[in-house]
Design a protein around this motif. Sequence first.
Motif, PDB file in Angstrom:
ATOM      1  N   THR A 189       0.249  -0.103  -7.641  1.00 40.28           N
ATOM      2  CA  THR A 189      -1.079   0.432  -7.322  1.00 40.28           C
ATOM      3  C   THR A 189      -1.439   1.560  -8.280  1.00 40.28           C
ATOM      4  OG1 THR A 189      -0.837  -0.174  -4.985  1.00 40.28           O
ATOM      5  CG2 THR A 189      -2.482   1.505  -5.516  1.00 40.28           C
ATOM      6  N   LYS A 205       5.184  -1.686  -4.591  1.00 43.47           N
ATOM      7  CA  LYS A 205       3.760  -1.772  -4.235  1.00 43.47           C
ATOM      8  C   LYS A 205       3.026  -0.474  -4.541  1.00 43.47           C
ATOM      9  CE  LYS A 205       5.043  -1.246   0.624  1.00 43.47           C
ATOM     10  NZ  LYS A 205       6.387  -1.808   0.693  1.00 43.47           N
ATOM     11  N   LEU A 224       2.871  -6.090  -5.155  1.00 42.94           N
ATOM     12  CA  LEU A 224       1.464  -6.229  -4.781  1.00 42.94           C
ATOM     13  C   LEU A 224       1.044  -7.685  -4.683  1.00 42.94           C
ATOM     14  CD1 LEU A 224      -0.253  -3.509  -6.994  1.00 42.94           C
ATOM     15  CD2 LEU A 224       0.293  -3.399  -4.556  1.00 42.94           C
ATOM     16  N   ASP A 225       0.085  -7.929  -3.797  1.00 36.99           N
ATOM     17  CA  ASP A 225      -0.543  -9.236  -3.673  1.00 36.99           C
ATOM     18  C   ASP A 225      -1.704  -9.269  -4.667  1.00 36.99           C
ATOM     19  OD1 ASP A 225      -1.955 -11.520  -2.990  1.00 36.99           O
ATOM     20  OD2 ASP A 225      -1.831 -11.157  -0.828  1.00 36.99           O
ATOM     21  N   HIS A 238      -1.004   2.564  -0.918  1.00 37.47           N
ATOM     22  CA  HIS A 238      -0.867   1.413  -1.808  1.00 37.47           C
ATOM     23  C   HIS A 238      -1.794   0.266  -1.416  1.00 37.47           C
ATOM     24  CE1 HIS A 238       1.263  -0.897   1.255  1.00 37.47           C
ATOM     25  NE2 HIS A 238       1.951   0.211   1.510  1.00 37.47           N
ATOM     26  N   ALA A 239      -2.012  -0.622  -2.371  1.00 37.32           N
ATOM     27  CA  ALA A 239      -2.811  -1.821  -2.138  1.00 37.32           C
ATOM     28  C   ALA A 239      -2.024  -2.827  -1.298  1.00 37.32           C
ATOM     29  CB  ALA A 239      -3.205  -2.436  -3.475  1.00 37.32           C
ATOM     30  N   ARG A 240      -2.684  -3.888  -0.958  1.00 40.13           N
ATOM     31  CA  ARG A 240      -2.104  -4.934  -0.126  1.00 40.13           C
ATOM     32  C   ARG A 240      -0.824  -5.495  -0.754  1.00 40.13           C
ATOM     33  NH1 ARG A 240      -5.802 -10.007   0.538  1.00 40.13           N
ATOM     34  NH2 ARG A 240      -7.138  -8.460  -0.443  1.00 40.13           N
ATOM     35  N   PRO A 241       0.278  -5.514   0.010  1.00 44.52           N
ATOM     36  CA  PRO A 241       1.522  -6.062  -0.546  1.00 44.52           C
ATOM     37  C   PRO A 241       1.580  -7.582  -0.402  1.00 44.52           C
ATOM     38  CG  PRO A 241       1.933  -5.237   1.643  1.00 44.52           C
ATOM     39  CD  PRO A 241       0.479  -4.928   1.334  1.00 44.52           C
TER      40      PRO A 241
END
Length: 179
Positions: free
Chosen positions: A58, A54, A24-25, A8-11
């Motif tokens: 993503t 998250k 997600l952030d 996953h991408a940055r939380p």
Amino acid sequence: MAVHLVRHARPLVEPGRPPHTWGLDPAGFDEVWALRESGRLPRRAAWLSSPEPKAVGTAQLLTDGEVAVLDGLREHVRESTQWLEDFPAVVRRAFAAPDESAHPGWEPLAACRERVVRAVDAVLADHDGDEVVLVGHGTAWTLVAAHLRGEAPDLDRWEGLGMPDVIRVDDPRRGPQAR
């Protein structure tokens, strides 16, 4: 056939809430768009995701196609909300003693391995010969990649994973887990 294990991408870290509830952030969306355009993921594939926000977020940013959510793809359960200054050391401890909880509120890593390996094996059986993209988590994917390759978990690779990132396993059924 290949399996693409997408971390996953940055939380968006929310102290006081368990990590499995984080979304997600938005500041990390550019990295997701870059992965989407990179050519590292197949154009045609079965897409499945962990149920964690998250991971689902993503997956939805990476594909316009349908994404199935599969509970068995959840990350190593970590109910603790305590911030760990040396998180990598605690995760390494979980890998060193997988039948024990490495930290209060953490499930034994062996339970995570059993859950995600069973789920991934079922997905591969259902999608025999198809490209598969699974969106989930670094620790779970480290366990799955080791299983599919018939190797020990690569903790250095785990520690070097980006957010998002991809672990590709080509022809996973050729290893010791082949039916």
